[in-house]
Design a protein around this motif. Structure first.
Motif, PDB file in Angstrom:
ATOM      1  N   UNK A 233     -36.009  24.906   0.808  1.00 43.80           N
ATOM      2  CA  UNK A 233     -36.097  25.651   2.066  1.00 43.80           C
ATOM      3  C   UNK A 233     -35.516  24.844   3.228  1.00 43.80           C
ATOM      4  N   UNK A 234     -35.885  23.562   3.281  1.00 39.49           N
ATOM      5  CA  UNK A 234     -35.361  22.703   4.354  1.00 39.49           C
ATOM      6  C   UNK A 234     -33.854  22.535   4.218  1.00 39.49           C
ATOM      7  N   UNK A 235     -33.380  22.370   2.983  1.00 40.64           N
ATOM      8  CA  UNK A 235     -31.942  22.221   2.760  1.00 40.64           C
ATOM      9  C   UNK A 235     -31.195  23.477   3.189  1.00 40.64           C
ATOM     10  N   UNK A 236     -31.770  24.637   2.845  1.00 43.57           N
ATOM     11  CA  UNK A 236     -31.137  25.900   3.231  1.00 43.57           C
ATOM     12  C   UNK A 236     -31.110  26.056   4.747  1.00 43.57           C
TER      13      UNK A 236
ATOM     14  N   UNK B 158     -27.592  26.288   6.833  1.00 41.27           N
ATOM     15  CA  UNK B 158     -27.215  27.438   7.647  1.00 41.27           C
ATOM     16  C   UNK B 158     -27.210  27.100   9.135  1.00 41.27           C
ATOM     17  N   UNK B 159     -28.139  26.243   9.554  1.00 45.00           N
ATOM     18  CA  UNK B 159     -28.143  25.834  10.953  1.00 45.00           C
ATOM     19  C   UNK B 159     -26.904  25.028  11.313  1.00 45.00           C
TER      20      UNK B 159
ATOM     21  N   UNK C 280     -19.545  23.110   5.515  1.00 46.19           N
ATOM     22  CA  UNK C 280     -20.727  22.287   5.784  1.00 46.19           C
ATOM     23  C   UNK C 280     -21.343  21.782   4.491  1.00 46.19           C
ATOM     24  N   UNK C 281     -21.428  22.662   3.474  1.00 48.29           N
ATOM     25  CA  UNK C 281     -21.960  22.230   2.185  1.00 48.29           C
ATOM     26  C   UNK C 281     -21.135  21.134   1.547  1.00 48.29           C
TER      27      UNK C 281
ATOM     28  N   UNK D  36     -28.354  14.580  13.845  1.00 49.68           N
ATOM     29  CA  UNK D  36     -29.052  15.695  14.482  1.00 49.68           C
ATOM     30  C   UNK D  36     -29.733  15.252  15.773  1.00 49.68           C
ATOM     31  N   UNK D  37     -30.335  14.077  15.761  1.00 49.80           N
ATOM     32  CA  UNK D  37     -31.004  13.574  16.960  1.00 49.80           C
ATOM     33  C   UNK D  37     -30.000  13.390  18.103  1.00 49.80           C
ATOM     34  N   UNK D  38     -28.832  12.853  17.787  1.00 49.25           N
ATOM     35  CA  UNK D  38     -27.797  12.702  18.823  1.00 49.25           C
ATOM     36  C   UNK D  38     -27.368  14.067  19.351  1.00 49.25           C
ATOM     37  N   UNK D  39     -27.240  15.036  18.459  1.00 50.21           N
ATOM     38  CA  UNK D  39     -26.860  16.390  18.877  1.00 50.21           C
ATOM     39  C   UNK D  39     -27.918  17.002  19.787  1.00 50.21           C
TER      40      UNK D  39
END
Length: 520
Positions: free
Chosen positions: A69-72, A76-77, A112-113, A137-140
């Motif tokens: 679920x987290x990977x999906x 997608x995000x 992305x994948x 992600x944190x930098x984003x």
């Protein structure tokens, strides 16, 4: 609300679970020792102690589903971020394509994948790869918070917003902590971001700049949120031509964000002349009315100077105008061409020269001819102009390049592809690309222009990278009668990467341009 509700439900489930693990499921030696011995299987072993084998496999299955679920969600995000960046031309535009009736960004998802697979294969330690992804992600997220702060400040907010400021601090703090604790993650993230910056500066910056210019022209609030208030200087001298010149100035200007400065210069010997003063008033009245019709915010300026051309240059530079709009005088008049070239070289701004009938409105042009040579020097001005026109009814654009009749087929194909890319980046509506094989390019353009409502041409570039009208454009102007707009865009010299860097920060540019013309 949905996000806060989801977080609340998660806390309700996980907090009691952690309490049970730390108490009922703890081994005799304590939970700390069990965590050190087997950190990955701690939860499953704790549940096994009080629910047995079924509980153990229940936790394993739940962990697998949670991971998928987290990977999906991340896939997608992240793909949506890539999709939006491609639409803004900060990534290759192919990534912004959609598939199917639902408009799924399939290319972005696949890309992305594949990037995720590359990171996993390139980094031996899967935990380090995950840490690198979290660091990026944190930098984003920190950049998103910075954007929110800038938007609020530029909208008139005096105090710093607390929540975005805390977001920046915590995101950067966690990113630094992650990079220190997992050095390999820091190296992967730095390499990844570095490759992205180099790719952008070397290949994507020109297209991104054009997309940015078009977006500002279509959405004036975007320019305002960036704190930009570009000035367009429109010197006026002939009341009969003022209306059309002012209308073009309002189109080039960013509505509700930029301003049009209407300039009328009087010589000292003209001040006692009541007729000249009445002309000046009529000029400003015409210009003011035209600008109100297109929601620009006009400002009027009277000055007195013995040399009108020098005064135009002085006002343009002093007011830091982004664009100077000039009327095209009678070309055959002695000395006019030299004075106008001198004015253009003296000012440090984009230059737009207009020749149009009395009270002509640019919105009347539904068929626009755009002769090009494949260069992108004037692309930002063209993109802004076409995007501004597309706010109502997008005109039909015809991009045409003239080549010698003896040009080989392979060279024709290359040039057509080049012009197609340029037109795709600049046009904000329907367009077509034509290649004319002729030995007299001026005659070809004049012939095509007779079937169009407007002719838009770029000026030549000369020393110090300043625009110049040039003999080609002058001859086309002499031999054609259709409304004509000449565009001269300033650009920066230096290495390719240096120009890319300038384009990368073009959204944070000083307001306005600077220069202007005299009597026409």
């Amino acid at each position: 609300f949905a996000m806060y509700a989801a977080l609340g439900i998660t806390l309700v489930i996980y907090l009691p679970l952690l309490a049970i693990i730390a108490t009922v499921g703890a081994p005799p030696e304590g939970i700390h020792a069990a965590a050190q011995a087997n950190p990955e299987g701690l939860v499953a072993e704790a549940v096994d102690r009080y629910l047995g084998t079924p509980g153990y496999w229940l936790v394993i299955g739940a962990g697998i589903l949670s991971m998928l679920s987290a990977l999906s969600a991340n896939l997608y995000g992240a793909s949506r971020v890539a999709f939006s960046m491609a639409r803004d031309r900060t990534l290759p535009r192919q990534i912004g394509q959609v598939r199917g009736r639902a408009g799924t960004p399939a290319i972005a998802v696949i890309t992305t994948g594949l990037m995720m697979v590359v990171i996993v294969l390139a980094v031996d330690n899967v935990a380090a790869a995950g840490a690198a992804a979290s660091l990026i992600f944190l930098v984003s997220f920190a950049m998103v918070h910075c954007t929110a702060i800038l938007t609020l400040r530029r909208s008139g907010e005096v105090r710093l917003p607390l929540l975005p400021v805390l977001g920046v601090i915590f995101c950067l703090a966690l990113a630094i902590f992650q990079a220190v604790v997992v050095p390999e993650a820091g190296r992967v993230a730095a390499l990844w971001l570095g490759v992205g910056v180099v790719l952008y500066l070397m290949a994507l910056a020109p297209g991104a700049r054009l997309a940015d210019v078009s977006a500002e022209a279509k959405d004036p609030e975007l320019a305002r949120s960036r704190g930009r208030n570009p000035l367009v200087l429109a010197p006026t001298a002939n009341p009969a031509s003022t209306a059309s010149l002012s209308n073009v100035a309002a189109t080039v200007c960013t509505p509700n964000a930029g301003k049009v400065v209407l300039l009328s210069v009087l010589r000292p010997d003209q001040i006692p002349d009541d007729a000249m003063i009445r002309d000046a008033k009529d000029i400003l009245a015409e210009s003011f009315g035209q600008n109100l019709d297109v929601t620009a915010s006009p400002e009027t300026l009277f000055t007195v100077a013995s040399d009108v051309w020098e005064e135009i240059a002085r006002v343009a530079n002093e007011h830091s105008c982004e664009t100077v709009l000039l009327g095209l005088p009678r070309i055959e008049k002695s000395g006019v061409e030299t004075r106008m070239e001198g004015l253009i070289s003296a000012i440090d701004a984009n230059v737009v020269i207009v020749r149009a009938p009395t009270r002509w409105r640019i919105s009347e042009a539904t068929r626009i001819l755009v002769p090009v040579r494949g260069q992108r020097v004037h692309s930002p001005l063209r993109a802004r102009l076409f995007a501004s026109l597309s706010r109502t009814t997008p005109p039909d654009l015809t991009f045409v390049q003239t080549l010698p009749s003896a040009t080989r087929v392979e060279a024709q194909r290359r040039q057509r592809l080049m012009i197609q890319r340029l037109a795709r980046d600049e046009a904000a509506g329907p367009y077509q690309v034509e290649i004319d094989l002729v030995d007299d390019p001026i005659a070809s353009i004049v012939s095509r222009a007779s079937e169009s409502d407007l002719l838009v041409m770029g000026m030549e570039s000369r020393r110090r990278h300043k625009p110049s009208i040039g003999p080609f454009a002058l001859e086309v102007a002499r031999r054609s009668t259709v409304p004509l707009i000449l565009l001269g865009c300033r650009y920066y010299a230096g290495s390719f990467s240096a120009r890319g860097f300038v384009q990368a920060v073009s959204a944070i540019q000083k307001p306005g341009g600077r220069r202007r013309d005299d009597n026409w």
